[in-house]
Write an enzyme that holds these catalytic residues in place. Structure first.
Site, short mmCIF file in Angstrom:
data_model
loop_
_atom_site.label_atom_id
_atom_site.label_comp_id
_atom_site.label_asym_id
_atom_site.label_seq_id
_atom_site.Cartn_x
_atom_site.Cartn_y
_atom_site.Cartn_z
N ASP A 166 -34.15 27.86 -35.88
CA ASP A 166 -32.95 27.58 -36.67
C ASP A 166 -31.69 28.00 -35.92
OD1 ASP A 166 -31.53 27.32 -39.54
OD2 ASP A 166 -31.00 29.27 -38.70
N VAL B 80 -27.13 24.38 -51.99
CA VAL B 80 -25.84 23.97 -51.43
C VAL B 80 -25.26 22.77 -52.17
CG1 VAL B 80 -24.66 23.19 -49.34
CG2 VAL B 80 -26.49 24.88 -49.17
N GLU C 278 -19.38 21.23 -40.42
CA GLU C 278 -19.04 22.65 -40.40
C GLU C 278 -20.14 23.51 -41.01
OE1 GLU C 278 -17.46 25.61 -39.14
OE2 GLU C 278 -15.74 24.26 -39.29
N GLY D 36 -37.46 35.20 -50.88
CA GLY D 36 -36.97 33.85 -50.67
C GLY D 36 -35.96 33.72 -49.55
N GLY E 194 -22.98 28.98 -41.75
CA GLY E 194 -22.59 28.99 -43.16
C GLY E 194 -21.11 28.87 -43.40
N ILE F 139 -18.63 30.53 -42.13
CA ILE F 139 -17.72 30.87 -41.03
C ILE F 139 -17.18 29.57 -40.41
CG2 ILE F 139 -17.48 32.06 -38.83
CD1 ILE F 139 -19.91 33.74 -39.56
N LYS G 16 -28.36 25.77 -33.97
CA LYS G 16 -26.92 26.05 -34.10
C LYS G 16 -26.28 26.28 -32.73
CE LYS G 16 -27.97 28.19 -38.54
NZ LYS G 16 -28.10 29.46 -39.29
N VAL H 228 -23.51 25.21 -39.02
CA VAL H 228 -23.51 26.38 -38.13
C VAL H 228 -22.83 27.56 -38.82
CG1 VAL H 228 -22.81 27.31 -35.90
CG2 VAL H 228 -23.45 24.89 -36.09
#
Length: 428
Positions: free
Chosen positions: A203, A15, A131, A189, A136, A138, A207, A134
């Site tokens: 995970d 990222v 942003e 991966g 990615g 969207i 969110k 949560v």
């Protein structure tokens, strides 16, 4: 034009490098849209010498993310390291105390420490945006903050972990077992270093806790989530659900009721014709229901370099434009402490069980269900060669308490050949 907005980026994984690429490749577009040049002053990561496929020689390097967060030439600290505590939390707190805005993709940190960080940011008059934490790419946070600001939110639900959705979809399409597809996903991966974060639902629950706080004006309450991962979902369940017109998804649902805040992250059946039922692969989907707007569906890539970096840059651009506001949509001091509530809303359930193959076995199960107030909507018994007989039951709407009582009493019938599987059927 205003002075440049200067970033310090901590974390140069997928990222972080995606953010660097966007800033380099879209410099003119970003400037035109925000009225400011967006630049990078300094960066930090665990390894300076690692080949990341892009030159970072034009930026100052800090081994210590706290030092990066407090540099005089940094206006916005971009935290992309991850982890609920440790360097990520220390550097975020240091940045806010030093008067820096913060953009983060760290859902775990926000789910556990969100209230304290919000209070710190707001006391300093600073912006804390997330942003990318949560779903990615969207823009679900922005949708709740802005597009749906005039709505009382009734329910938030969705598929928020692409790895789990990939596993469940691959099981269905390949006919392979959970263990086989888990190994495949891990080899590609697709799973976190600690796979339990994905397949255990942790995970996705991070969110959901963040979305609940924004949607319902409550303090983030990760511990209040009823949590179950996908480890117990078998290929038999996948096939049986499909045979009855359903798909199995790891589904997060949050809604505020008179009893308190219901939050659950668990495998559920959804109609195969519904938007959630048609969601395949690693894609995420969030469904929001408001009193004025009705139901809206947001769908897109939930992870990856481009989508997540896109979400980070949306927050950076808002700060460049001068946007400010409460971290969770209303002042942190006004957020309520939620009362965790188990769902008491009636719903149909899917039951799979193996029964001893002898006369009257199924009748005993039907009697136990009826005595608990659970009525049968559909039932299937499949041909078999084994000593036990596989049976599927879909109930009419019933409460979780009634179903639990029935399951408990089944153990006294002497006809169970294994532990029954029960999954809620969510109406969407």
């Amino acid at each position: 034009m205003s002075d440049p907005l200067r970033l310090g980026i901590a974390g140069l994984g997928t990222v972080g490098i995606g953010v660097v690429r966007i800033i380099r490749q879209q410099a003119a577009l970003l400037s035109a849209r925000t009225g400011r040049e967006i630049t990078i002053s300094a960066v930090s990561a665990r390894s300076k010498g690692r080949d990341r496929g892009i030159s970072l020689s034009g930026y100052a390097w800090e081994d210590d993310p706290v030092a990066l967060a407090t540099r005089d030439d940094v206006d916005v600290f971009v935290e992309l390291m991850g982890g609920e505590d440790g360097p990520a939390k220390d550097a975020t707190e240091a940045a806010l105390k030093a008067g820096k805005h913060v953009v983060t993709a760290n859902k775990a940190m926000l789910a556990i420490h969100g209230q304290a960080l919000a209070e710190l940011a707001e006391a300093k008059g600073l912006t804390l945006r997330y942003e990318a934490a949560v779903a990615g790419g969207i823009p679900v946070i922005k949708a709740l903050f802005e597009g749906l600001a005039g709505n009382e939110i009734k329910r938030v639900m969705g598929v928020m972990n692409g790895s789990c959705n990939y596993i469940l979809t691959r099981m269905e399409n390949s006919g392979k077992t959970y263990q086989e597809i888990f190994a495949e996903a891990d080899g590609l991966g697709y799973l976190e270093a600690d796979p339990q974060l994905d397949v255990g639902g942790i995970d996705a629950a991070h969110k959901l806790a963040i979305l609940s706080a924004i949607a319902f004006g409550t303090k983030v309450d990760f511990d209040g989530i009823q949590l179950e991962g996908i480890e117990r979902v078998s290929i038999e369940d996948i096939n049986a659900a499909a045979d009855m017109g359903y798909k199995i998804k790891l589904l997060g649902v949050a809604q505020k009721t008179g009893r308190g805040l219901e939050q659950r992250m668990q495998p559920c059946l959804v109609p195969e014709t519904s938007p959630l039922g048609q969601l395949d692969g690693g894609t995420n989907m969030v469904v929001i229901e408001g009193d004025a707007v009705g139901q809206i569906v947001l769908r897109g890539a939930g992870a990856g370099e481009g989508p997540t970096a896109s979400a980070v840059m949306a927050d950076v651009c808002d700060i460049a434009r001068g946007w400010s506001g409460p971290v969770f949509g209303q002042p942190a001091a006004t957020l309520e402490t939620s009362q965790s509530a188990q769902s008491q809303a009636a719903a149909p359930y899917y039951l799979r069980m193996a029964l001893v193959d002898k006369p009257g076995a199924l009748a005993k199960i039907a009697t136990v269900l009826g005595e608990a107030g659970v009525s049968i909507y559909r039932m299937r018994q499949y041909e078999h060669d084994a000593p036990s007989a596989p049976v599927l039951i879909v109930t009419h709407k019933t409460t979780h308490a009634a179903l639990e009582a029935a399951l408990e009493n089944m153990h006294g019938t002497g006809v169970l050949a294994g532990e029954p599987v029960a999954l809620r059927i969510e109406e969407v």
